[in-house]
Design a protein around this motif. Structure first.
Motif, PDB file in Angstrom:
ATOM      1  N   ARG A 218      -7.714  -2.739   8.356  1.00 40.99           N
ATOM      2  CA  ARG A 218      -8.841  -2.638   8.200  1.00 40.99           C
ATOM      3  C   ARG A 218      -9.117  -1.875   8.398  1.00 40.99           C
ATOM      4  O   ARG A 218     -10.495  -1.724   6.887  1.00 40.99           O
ATOM      5  N   SER A 219      -8.698  -0.790   7.835  1.00 35.51           N
ATOM      6  CA  SER A 219      -9.398   0.775   7.364  1.00 35.51           C
ATOM      7  C   SER A 219      -9.328   0.184   5.963  1.00 35.51           C
ATOM      8  O   SER A 219     -10.170   0.662   5.051  1.00 35.51           O
ATOM      9  N   LEU A 220      -8.026  -0.017   5.840  1.00 37.56           N
ATOM     10  CA  LEU A 220      -7.412  -0.071   3.882  1.00 37.56           C
ATOM     11  C   LEU A 220      -8.725  -1.303   3.719  1.00 37.56           C
ATOM     12  O   LEU A 220      -9.642  -0.784   2.199  1.00 37.56           O
ATOM     13  N   GLU A 221      -9.165  -2.220   3.971  1.00 38.39           N
ATOM     14  CA  GLU A 221     -10.265  -3.685   3.483  1.00 38.39           C
ATOM     15  C   GLU A 221     -11.283  -2.711   3.597  1.00 38.39           C
ATOM     16  O   GLU A 221     -11.722  -3.013   2.231  1.00 38.39           O
ATOM     17  N   ALA A 222     -11.948  -2.114   4.063  1.00 35.09           N
ATOM     18  CA  ALA A 222     -12.641  -1.571   4.131  1.00 35.09           C
ATOM     19  C   ALA A 222     -13.289  -0.297   3.320  1.00 35.09           C
ATOM     20  O   ALA A 222     -14.350   0.104   1.997  1.00 35.09           O
ATOM     21  N   GLU A 223     -11.980   0.278   2.626  1.00 38.43           N
ATOM     22  CA  GLU A 223     -11.890   1.412   1.571  1.00 38.43           C
ATOM     23  C   GLU A 223     -11.674   0.926  -0.018  1.00 38.43           C
ATOM     24  O   GLU A 223     -12.479   0.969  -0.877  1.00 38.43           O
ATOM     25  N   TRP A 224     -11.043  -0.182   0.640  1.00 41.76           N
ATOM     26  CA  TRP A 224     -11.056  -1.136  -1.052  1.00 41.76           C
ATOM     27  C   TRP A 224     -11.951  -2.345  -1.708  1.00 41.76           C
ATOM     28  O   TRP A 224     -12.250  -1.822  -2.500  1.00 41.76           O
ATOM     29  N   ARG A 235     -15.669  -7.585  -6.256  1.00 42.21           N
ATOM     30  CA  ARG A 235     -15.895  -8.309  -5.040  1.00 42.21           C
ATOM     31  C   ARG A 235     -14.663  -9.659  -4.427  1.00 42.21           C
ATOM     32  O   ARG A 235     -14.636  -9.687  -5.304  1.00 42.21           O
ATOM     33  N   PHE A 236     -14.416  -9.448  -3.444  1.00 39.20           N
ATOM     34  CA  PHE A 236     -13.023  -9.910  -2.806  1.00 39.20           C
ATOM     35  C   PHE A 236     -13.416 -10.076  -1.045  1.00 39.20           C
ATOM     36  O   PHE A 236     -13.812  -9.876  -0.512  1.00 39.20           O
ATOM     37  N   ASP A 237     -12.531 -11.295  -0.899  1.00 35.07           N
ATOM     38  CA  ASP A 237     -12.875 -11.509   0.579  1.00 35.07           C
ATOM     39  C   ASP A 237     -12.261 -10.973   1.945  1.00 35.07           C
ATOM     40  O   ASP A 237     -12.551 -10.333   2.776  1.00 35.07           O
ATOM     41  N   ALA A 238     -10.989 -10.003   1.732  1.00 29.66           N
ATOM     42  CA  ALA A 238      -9.625 -10.236   2.601  1.00 29.66           C
ATOM     43  C   ALA A 238      -8.925  -9.223   2.004  1.00 29.66           C
ATOM     44  O   ALA A 238      -8.748  -9.544   0.345  1.00 29.66           O
ATOM     45  N   LEU A 239      -8.900  -8.043   2.505  1.00 27.75           N
ATOM     46  CA  LEU A 239      -7.132  -7.955   2.120  1.00 27.75           C
ATOM     47  C   LEU A 239      -6.137  -7.908   2.858  1.00 27.75           C
ATOM     48  O   LEU A 239      -6.968  -7.210   4.035  1.00 27.75           O
ATOM     49  N   TYR A 240      -5.051  -8.310   2.809  1.00 26.93           N
ATOM     50  CA  TYR A 240      -3.767  -7.950   3.400  1.00 26.93           C
ATOM     51  C   TYR A 240      -2.481  -6.960   3.021  1.00 26.93           C
ATOM     52  O   TYR A 240      -2.569  -6.747   1.729  1.00 26.93           O
ATOM     53  N   CYS A 241      -2.266  -6.389   3.803  1.00 25.99           N
ATOM     54  CA  CYS A 241      -1.314  -4.714   3.658  1.00 25.99           C
ATOM     55  C   CYS A 241      -0.315  -6.083   4.134  1.00 25.99           C
ATOM     56  O   CYS A 241       0.295  -5.975   5.348  1.00 25.99           O
ATOM     57  N   ILE A 242       0.821  -5.999   3.419  1.00 21.95           N
ATOM     58  CA  ILE A 242       2.529  -6.336   3.035  1.00 21.95           C
ATOM     59  C   ILE A 242       3.119  -5.090   3.718  1.00 21.95           C
ATOM     60  O   ILE A 242       3.517  -4.426   2.606  1.00 21.95           O
ATOM     61  N   THR A 243       4.679  -5.344   3.923  1.00 24.14           N
ATOM     62  CA  THR A 243       5.721  -4.084   4.240  1.00 24.14           C
ATOM     63  C   THR A 243       6.546  -4.700   2.907  1.00 24.14           C
ATOM     64  O   THR A 243       6.401  -6.115   2.405  1.00 24.14           O
ATOM     65  N   ASN A 244       6.826  -3.604   2.710  1.00 21.37           N
ATOM     66  CA  ASN A 244       8.076  -3.886   1.151  1.00 21.37           C
ATOM     67  C   ASN A 244       8.870  -4.544   1.966  1.00 21.37           C
ATOM     68  O   ASN A 244       9.769  -3.600   2.796  1.00 21.37           O
ATOM     69  N   MET A 245       9.788  -5.078   1.877  1.00 21.89           N
ATOM     70  CA  MET A 245      11.001  -5.960   2.983  1.00 21.89           C
ATOM     71  C   MET A 245      12.442  -5.586   1.720  1.00 21.89           C
ATOM     72  O   MET A 245      12.230  -5.408   0.509  1.00 21.89           O
ATOM     73  N   PRO A 246      12.757  -5.209   2.483  1.00 23.45           N
ATOM     74  CA  PRO A 246      14.093  -4.488   2.138  1.00 23.45           C
ATOM     75  C   PRO A 246      15.337  -5.150   1.239  1.00 23.45           C
ATOM     76  O   PRO A 246      16.721  -5.925   1.829  1.00 23.45           O
TER      77      PRO A 246
END
Length: 353
Positions: A218-224, A235-246
């Motif tokens: 949520r905080s990253l989306e506002a920052e981005w 402008r964009f609608d949403a930001l998804y933060c994903i974890t890098n998979m090993p």
């Protein structure tokens, strides 16, 4: 050498090109508990699917980039692409299935020669289509007009971008990738993408550059949103933060940099029982470029097939009792599953290019 020009693991013929070797590398590490043990200790049952809402199609491993974090080991030297015949089998399976959303991924799914045909067929059937786009593909000559096609077809565009700063993005994907990505986003904006009133949904997907977990989404989306608007008018609608998979090339980087054991430990420590209910594997079925079926895109890359009496190929999906047998399965899990339940379970935005 820039990340976008590195050869794939398969091209280099290194051991980690094998899914079995990747699974073995993860199992060699000491862990305090396995994934199914973590579920049980949290009072949760083994993973089983819920209602099937999304069919995710991997249209191939061919890509115009070779990113160092890629769990697909995609790149320009890969030639595996979904055939028109397999696409037709997917369409037959979808007919009457009740599945509304079809998620197109790769590689760069747009490089499949039947990409536009498939999108048109899906939209004609009333499906919501998501295109997982690496952005730079839209700046290549064969695909330069693709944004217009996506807008005409009302396709949701889910774009991967490591960071809103050039340094972080180019460090992961190669010099010049950030500038190309920004131009592609501006062109999408010009067509109405990212405008809440247009209905053309534009989502950005980010993953950490390094051996650490993503920050609060949520905080990253506002920052981005603030920084991309301020610096580039985007402008964009949403930001998804994903974890890098090993998995695959990120697994190789973790091993080579000496970060593998510590990173996997972070995933285990960050196990969040609240994330389990929203796991992608609960409402999504993954279809490989060859039509093989998997619980998720990550299981696909590690070649972990569906369990029990589930159909194994999309051609068998709509067979007698196919849906019933699929619904009654137990989801295949392994150590990499900690990546989808770390913190907020951020890998469950789904695999992206």
């Amino acid at each position: 050498m820039a990340a976008s020009t590195l050869p794939s693991l398969r091209f280099r013929q290194v051991p980690l090109a094998s899914a079995a070797a990747q699974r073995e590398a993860l199992h060699q590490l000491p862990l305090p508990r396995e994934f199914d043990e973590a579920l049980a200790q949290a009072g949760l049952p083994p993973l089983t699917p819920g209602h099937l809402d999304i069919l995710q199609l991997n249209l191939g491993k061919m890509c115009n980039q070779t990113c160092r974090h890629c769990h697909v080991d995609a790149g320009p030297d890969r030639r595996e692409v979904m055939s028109r015949e397999t696409m037709e089998q997917c369409l037959r399976a979808l007919d009457g299935s009740g599945v509304r959303t079809v998620d197109l991924t790769g590689g760069a799914p747009e490089m499949n020669p039947h990409f536009r045909w498939l999108v048109e067929q899906l939209r004609a059937r009333g499906h919501h289509v998501m295109d997982r786009c690496n952005l730079t593909i839209l700046e290549t000559k064969p695909h330069y007009e693709l944004p217009h096609f996506l807008a005409e077809q009302r396709v949701e565009v889910v774009c991967s971008l490591p960071h809103y700063r050039a340094l972080n993005t180019d460090a992961q994907r190669g010099e010049g990738v950030y500038a190309q990505s920004i131009r592609a986003l501006q062109r999408l904006n010009a067509l109405g993408y990212g405008d809440a009133q247009s209905g053309l949904r534009l989502v950005l997907v980010t993953n950490p550059v390094g051996a650490f977990l993503p920050a609060n989404q949520r905080s990253l989306e506002a920052e981005w949103k603030r920084e991309l608007l301020r610096h580039h008018g985007i402008r964009f609608d949403a930001l998804y933060c994903i974890t890098n998979m090993p998995i695959s090339r990120y697994l190789e980087w973790l091993k080579d940099s000496g970060n593998l054991e510590a990173y996997l430990g972070k995933l285990v420590t960050a196990f969040n029982p609240a994330a389990v209910a929203g796991l992608m594997c609960r409402n999504t079925l993954s279809v490989g470029w060859d039509g093989q079926l998997y619980d998720c895109d990550f299981n696909q890359m590690l070649e972990l097939p569906l369990t029990g009496e589930s159909p194994r190929h999309i051609r068998d999906f709509a067979s007698e009792r196919g849906f019933e047998r699929l619904a009654g399965r137990r989801i295949a899990t392994d150590r990499h599953c900690f990546g989808c339940t770390a913190g907020a379970g951020s890998s469950c935005g789904g695999a992206t290019t």
